[in-house]
Design a protein around this motif. Structure first.
Motif, PDB file in Angstrom:
ATOM      1  N   UNK A   1       0.785 -38.789  30.647  1.00  8.10           N
ATOM      2  CA  UNK A   1       0.847 -39.021  29.204  1.00  8.10           C
ATOM      3  C   UNK A   1       0.437 -37.783  28.418  1.00  8.10           C
ATOM      4  N   UNK A   2      -0.593 -37.050  28.875  1.00  4.67           N
ATOM      5  CA  UNK A   2      -1.002 -35.890  28.075  1.00  4.67           C
ATOM      6  C   UNK A   2       0.023 -34.763  28.156  1.00  4.67           C
ATOM      7  N   UNK A   3       0.785 -34.700  29.233  1.00  6.79           N
ATOM      8  CA  UNK A   3       1.771 -33.619  29.312  1.00  6.79           C
ATOM      9  C   UNK A   3       2.810 -33.800  28.208  1.00  6.79           C
ATOM     10  N   UNK A   4       3.141 -35.066  27.884  1.00 10.86           N
ATOM     11  CA  UNK A   4       4.086 -35.318  26.785  1.00 10.86           C
ATOM     12  C   UNK A   4       3.405 -35.127  25.422  1.00 10.86           C
ATOM     13  N   UNK A   5       2.126 -35.511  25.339  1.00 12.99           N
ATOM     14  CA  UNK A   5       1.377 -35.273  24.099  1.00 12.99           C
ATOM     15  C   UNK A   5       1.402 -33.793  23.751  1.00 12.99           C
ATOM     16  N   UNK A   6       1.077 -32.954  24.741  1.00 14.32           N
ATOM     17  CA  UNK A   6       1.049 -31.506  24.499  1.00 14.32           C
ATOM     18  C   UNK A   6       2.437 -30.979  24.162  1.00 14.32           C
ATOM     19  N   UNK A   7       3.454 -31.549  24.804  1.00 16.68           N
ATOM     20  CA  UNK A   7       4.810 -31.064  24.584  1.00 16.68           C
ATOM     21  C   UNK A   7       5.352 -31.444  23.221  1.00 16.68           C
ATOM     22  N   UNK A   8       5.063 -32.681  22.776  1.00 16.55           N
ATOM     23  CA  UNK A   8       5.658 -33.151  21.521  1.00 16.55           C
ATOM     24  C   UNK A   8       4.886 -32.695  20.286  1.00 16.55           C
ATOM     25  N   UNK A   9       3.552 -32.493  20.419  1.00 17.14           N
ATOM     26  CA  UNK A   9       2.741 -32.192  19.226  1.00 17.14           C
ATOM     27  C   UNK A   9       3.287 -30.999  18.431  1.00 17.14           C
TER      28      UNK A   9
ATOM     29  N   UNK B   1       7.064 -41.720  18.371  1.00 18.44           N
ATOM     30  CA  UNK B   1       7.108 -41.679  19.836  1.00 18.44           C
ATOM     31  C   UNK B   1       5.892 -40.915  20.377  1.00 18.44           C
ATOM     32  N   UNK B   2       5.566 -39.811  19.713  1.00 23.79           N
ATOM     33  CA  UNK B   2       4.376 -39.038  20.076  1.00 23.79           C
ATOM     34  C   UNK B   2       3.129 -39.905  20.003  1.00 23.79           C
ATOM     35  N   UNK B   3       3.000 -40.676  18.937  1.00 24.12           N
ATOM     36  CA  UNK B   3       1.795 -41.463  18.716  1.00 24.12           C
ATOM     37  C   UNK B   3       1.695 -42.628  19.716  1.00 24.12           C
ATOM     38  N   UNK B   4       2.828 -43.289  19.984  1.00 28.90           N
ATOM     39  CA  UNK B   4       2.780 -44.395  20.968  1.00 28.90           C
ATOM     40  C   UNK B   4       2.354 -43.834  22.326  1.00 28.90           C
ATOM     41  N   UNK B   5       2.912 -42.687  22.699  1.00 30.42           N
ATOM     42  CA  UNK B   5       2.549 -42.065  23.967  1.00 30.42           C
ATOM     43  C   UNK B   5       1.067 -41.680  23.987  1.00 30.42           C
ATOM     44  N   UNK B   6       0.566 -41.277  22.808  1.00 26.81           N
ATOM     45  CA  UNK B   6      -0.818 -40.790  22.705  1.00 26.81           C
ATOM     46  C   UNK B   6      -1.830 -41.846  23.150  1.00 26.81           C
TER      47      UNK B   6
ATOM     48  N   UNK C   1      -6.001 -28.243  18.299  1.00 27.92           N
ATOM     49  CA  UNK C   1      -7.136 -28.763  19.059  1.00 27.92           C
ATOM     50  C   UNK C   1      -6.678 -29.361  20.388  1.00 27.92           C
ATOM     51  N   UNK C   2      -5.451 -29.905  20.438  1.00 25.87           N
ATOM     52  CA  UNK C   2      -4.938 -30.410  21.714  1.00 25.87           C
ATOM     53  C   UNK C   2      -4.797 -29.255  22.711  1.00 25.87           C
ATOM     54  N   UNK C   3      -4.309 -28.103  22.227  1.00 26.30           N
ATOM     55  CA  UNK C   3      -4.166 -26.953  23.124  1.00 26.30           C
ATOM     56  C   UNK C   3      -5.528 -26.351  23.476  1.00 26.30           C
ATOM     57  N   UNK C   4      -6.493 -26.426  22.536  1.00 29.95           N
ATOM     58  CA  UNK C   4      -7.855 -25.999  22.874  1.00 29.95           C
ATOM     59  C   UNK C   4      -8.434 -26.896  23.964  1.00 29.95           C
ATOM     60  N   UNK C   5      -8.147 -28.197  23.867  1.00 29.93           N
ATOM     61  CA  UNK C   5      -8.563 -29.127  24.924  1.00 29.93           C
ATOM     62  C   UNK C   5      -8.002 -28.693  26.272  1.00 29.93           C
ATOM     63  N   UNK C   6      -6.702 -28.387  26.270  1.00 31.08           N
ATOM     64  CA  UNK C   6      -6.059 -27.979  27.525  1.00 31.08           C
ATOM     65  C   UNK C   6      -6.760 -26.751  28.107  1.00 31.08           C
ATOM     66  N   UNK C   7      -7.113 -25.803  27.219  1.00 36.80           N
ATOM     67  CA  UNK C   7      -7.804 -24.597  27.687  1.00 36.80           C
ATOM     68  C   UNK C   7      -9.117 -24.957  28.376  1.00 36.80           C
ATOM     69  N   UNK C   8      -9.953 -25.788  27.733  1.00 37.13           N
ATOM     70  CA  UNK C   8     -11.281 -26.068  28.290  1.00 37.13           C
ATOM     71  C   UNK C   8     -11.197 -26.926  29.550  1.00 37.13           C
ATOM     72  N   UNK C   9     -10.256 -27.891  29.564  1.00 34.69           N
ATOM     73  CA  UNK C   9     -10.119 -28.724  30.758  1.00 34.69           C
ATOM     74  C   UNK C   9      -9.611 -27.875  31.926  1.00 34.69           C
ATOM     75  N   UNK C  10      -8.664 -26.989  31.651  1.00 33.29           N
ATOM     76  CA  UNK C  10      -8.166 -26.121  32.724  1.00 33.29           C
ATOM     77  C   UNK C  10      -9.239 -25.124  33.164  1.00 33.29           C
ATOM     78  N   UNK C  11     -10.096 -24.695  32.219  1.00 35.94           N
ATOM     79  CA  UNK C  11     -11.199 -23.799  32.599  1.00 35.94           C
ATOM     80  C   UNK C  11     -12.158 -24.528  33.533  1.00 35.94           C
TER      81      UNK C  11
ATOM     82  N   UNK D   1       5.096 -26.347  31.160  1.00 37.68           N
ATOM     83  CA  UNK D   1       5.575 -27.621  31.705  1.00 37.68           C
ATOM     84  C   UNK D   1       5.519 -28.724  30.648  1.00 37.68           C
ATOM     85  N   UNK D   2       4.495 -28.662  29.774  1.00 43.13           N
ATOM     86  CA  UNK D   2       4.378 -29.672  28.722  1.00 43.13           C
ATOM     87  C   UNK D   2       5.534 -29.536  27.725  1.00 43.13           C
TER      88      UNK D   2
END
Lengths: 255, 394
Positions: B21-29, B57-62, B135-145, B187-188
């Motif tokens: 689900x987050x891969x689509x969130x990051x892709x659609x945002x 669609x983005x929000x339902x996926x969120x 902030x979604x992409x900042x999240x991705x940075x910290x989670x990947x870190x 990939x997102x």
């Protein structure tokens, strides 16, 4: 430095109870205040713009616990295992009710998700009461028991009072049939947050013993503190944008 | 299954669902943010309808991203308290920063964006969706870190049986992070582009009324997916050089990791060839090629499948270590965890999240099928149908 982060943790936990308390309380009151589907729509629409900004305080609590008090995080969450699981499941069911209730037409679909909001809110209030009782007891006894159930009912009553006050403030003479001022809402917020404040105060020494070393806390401070004005500003903006004068009833709500 | 297998299964099930689900969130945002900006700039109703349709669609996926993310965050303390005990002083920092400095803001601004239609000033409303994206992409940075620290524990030394943070900057310059973060972001975008492409192909194939709407969206989706595929594949291969330094033999030691890697590359290369040599060069004519539209629809799930295979390759290839060469998964498990506890929570989480994930995908499919004329997000007009009726009769 550890005192600062203890303050942040306590503020986030107390803020979660003061804010999310009225969402959970309105979920508990949904079958009572929302006898017709129209009333339930109005109640959900009244709290909807606040939910995302409120529930995230608990996500922040868990993050600060992990980052600044890592030894406490494992001990507390594992010590409360069954309650954390019911808390998470209740939270998810409540949120699913909010997100999904308007996604299909038909009264049966919406009524079913309204029951999910009620059940999830009840599970949240009871889990919180039991968790706070278990933490106050030093995580020594069984997580689920009769004193815990009493604390759960107490928390549920406090949340319900807060939710009722919020509905009377945002929807004057609406489903509650009365109106309340912002000052009354502040009082009910204090009532809802009191159990969390008491437990936070009682556990402060235990938490301080488990704080991360100064190096880690320094890094957290340097990175997080510049964001605090933005975080506070965003929360204030939510209240300014969706306060009682924003004509809560005029627009169709997404939830 | 013993208790360790059960706890690992619980993490794998919730983690895979979260990633889907987050891969689509990051892709659609960012795509929704671009559409909203175009609407604010031009004021054209077409752009408003696009923002609201794809935004819904983005929000339902969120929703499912939140539900699964909650379980992920608390699961560390539930089943893996050995991790916070041994490495919490290091690993906890990026997670704490993610929740406070990124997700806290993301959730608040998302609420403002969803409920701010017809209430917030135009440009402040646009700013909300851009802040959500940022902030979604900042999240991705910290989670990947944080994840990269588990792959390659840099910036910390062991003192008294626990890891101590010595160099925070090393967490952000970790070779395990540098190439994998753009790989995941690519990939997102690829997944977001494909969802837009597949849903648009459906409407064009069905010859619904919104031809102009979906012609543009299909082209946009193909272009975004093409860019995403270049980034994904490029930074995918770029990881191999550094991987040899910190996890040599990652894919030969664990057959499942090797399989995940192979299948991900198979899907990724095939789709990239198709994008680079057929779909992108023909992007102008593609909306008119009726025969191609069922194929475009059928391809939509493939980036998601590749993402799951990639996740398997990265995570399974680290076994038996939770923190590479420092802490085993078995040692990280909460002491005293019993099979009964994990079985009960696994059934609860897998059952509830699995069911809600199916409901969520059905609701997304329904939102796509019903099209842009019946979108609840940002719908104008009074909430009460009784008030709407007189307005319509005028």
């Amino acid at each position: 430095m550890d005192i600062l982060w203890l303050g942040v943790l306590a503020l986030l936990l107390i803020g979660y109870f003061a804010l999310e308390g009225f969402d959970i309380g309105l979920g508990l009151l949904l079958p009572v205040l929302g006898r017709t589907s129209r009333d339930r729509d109005r109640i959900v629409a009244a709290m909807a713009p606040f939910v995302l900004a409120n529930e995230v305080w608990l996500v922040a609590v868990a993050g600060v616990l992990f980052g600044a008090f890592p030894a406490a995080e494992g001990e507390a969450l594992f010590g409360l295992y069954p309650l954390v699981v019911t808390l998470l499941l209740s939270w998810i069911v409540r949120d699913a009710g909010l997100w999904f209730r308007r996604r299909l037409d038909g009264s049966a679909w919406r009524a079913a998700w309204d029951w999910a909001i009620f059940a999830g809110s009840a599970g949240l209030a009871l889990s919180w009461g039991m968790a706070l009782a278990a933490i106050a007891g030093g995580l020594s006894g069984p997580a689920v028991g009769l004193p815990g159930l009493g604390a759960g009912l107490l928390v549920a009553a406090a949340f319900a009072f807060h939710g009722w006050t919020f509905a009377s403030w945002r929807l004057p003479d609406g489903p509650t049939g009365s109106r309340r001022t912002g000052r009354a809402l502040l009082v009910s917020a204090c009532v809802a947050a009191a159990p969390a404040a008491a437990v936070a105060a009682a556990t402060a020494p235990w938490l301080l013993e488990r704080a991360a070393p100064a190096g880690t806390l320094g890094v957290l401070s340097v990175i997080i503190l510049p964001f605090t004005p933005l975080m506070v500003g965003a929360q204030v903006w939510v209240w300014r944008a969706f306060g009682p004068r924003s004509a809560a009833d005029r627009m169709p709500s997404f939830f | 299954m013993d208790v360790l297998d059960l706890a690992r299964t619980q993490f794998a099930v919730t983690g895979s669902l979260h990633f889907l689900f987050v891969v689509l969130t990051l892709g659609l945002a960012p795509l929704v943010a671009i559409m909203h900006t175009r609407y604010a700039l031009t004021g054209r109703p077409l752009h408003e309808r696009r923002t609201r349709f794809w935004g819904q669609i983005y929000v339902i996926n969120y929703a499912l991203g939140i539900f699964t993310g909650l379980v992920m965050e608390f699961q560390f303390g539930l089943s893996w308290s050995g991790l916070s005990h041994y490495a919490g002083d290091v690993f906890g920092a990026p997670l704490a920063i993610e929740t406070l400095g990124a997700f806290f803001l993301e959730s608040t601004f998302l609420g403002l964006w969803i409920f701010g239609w017809h209430r917030l000033p135009k440009w402040l409303h646009v700013a909300c969706i851009w802040l959500v994206t940022l902030t979604a992409y900042a999240s991705a940075l910290w989670i990947m870190a944080a994840n990269s620290f588990l792959q390659n524990p840099v910036g910390a030394v062991e003192r008294g049986g626990r890891l101590v943070l010595t160099d925070f900057g090393a967490l952000l310059t970790n070779p395990a992070l540098a190439m994998s973060l753009p790989h995941v972001i690519g990939a997102a975008l690829w997944a977001g582009g494909f969802v837009m492409m597949g849903a648009s192909a459906y409407h064009l194939f069905r010859r619904t009324a919104d031809r102009e709407f979906f012609t543009g969206s299909l082209r946009f989706g193909v272009i975004v997916a093409s860019v995403g595929s270049l980034v994904t594949v490029g930074f995918g291969y770029a990881q191999f050089g550094m991987l040899g330094q910190y996890q040599p033999g990652k894919f030969s030691a664990e057959p499942l990791a090797g399989m995940g890697l192979g299948l991900m590359i198979l899907i990724g290369q095939t789709l990239q060839l198709l994008l680079a040599f057929v779909l992108l060069p023909a992007v102008y004519w593609l909306p008119r090629w009726r025969w191609a539209q069922p194929l475009l629809m059928a391809m939509t799930p493939l980036p998601f499948l590749a993402a799951i295979f990639g996740w398997l390759a990265r995570e399974v290839g680290r076994q038996p270590w939770l923190i590479n060469k420092r802490l085993t998964v078995a040692d990280a498990m909460s002491p005293g965890l019993t099979p009964g506890m994990v079985t009960a929570s696994l059934i609860g989480f897998a059952g509830v999240l699995g069911l809600l994930a199916v409901v969520d995908y059905l609701l997304i499919a329904r939102a796509v099928r019903r099209g842009p004329s019946s979108v609840a997000l940002g719908a104008p007009g009074p909430a009460d149908p009784a008030e709407r009726a007189p307005a319509l009769s005028l």
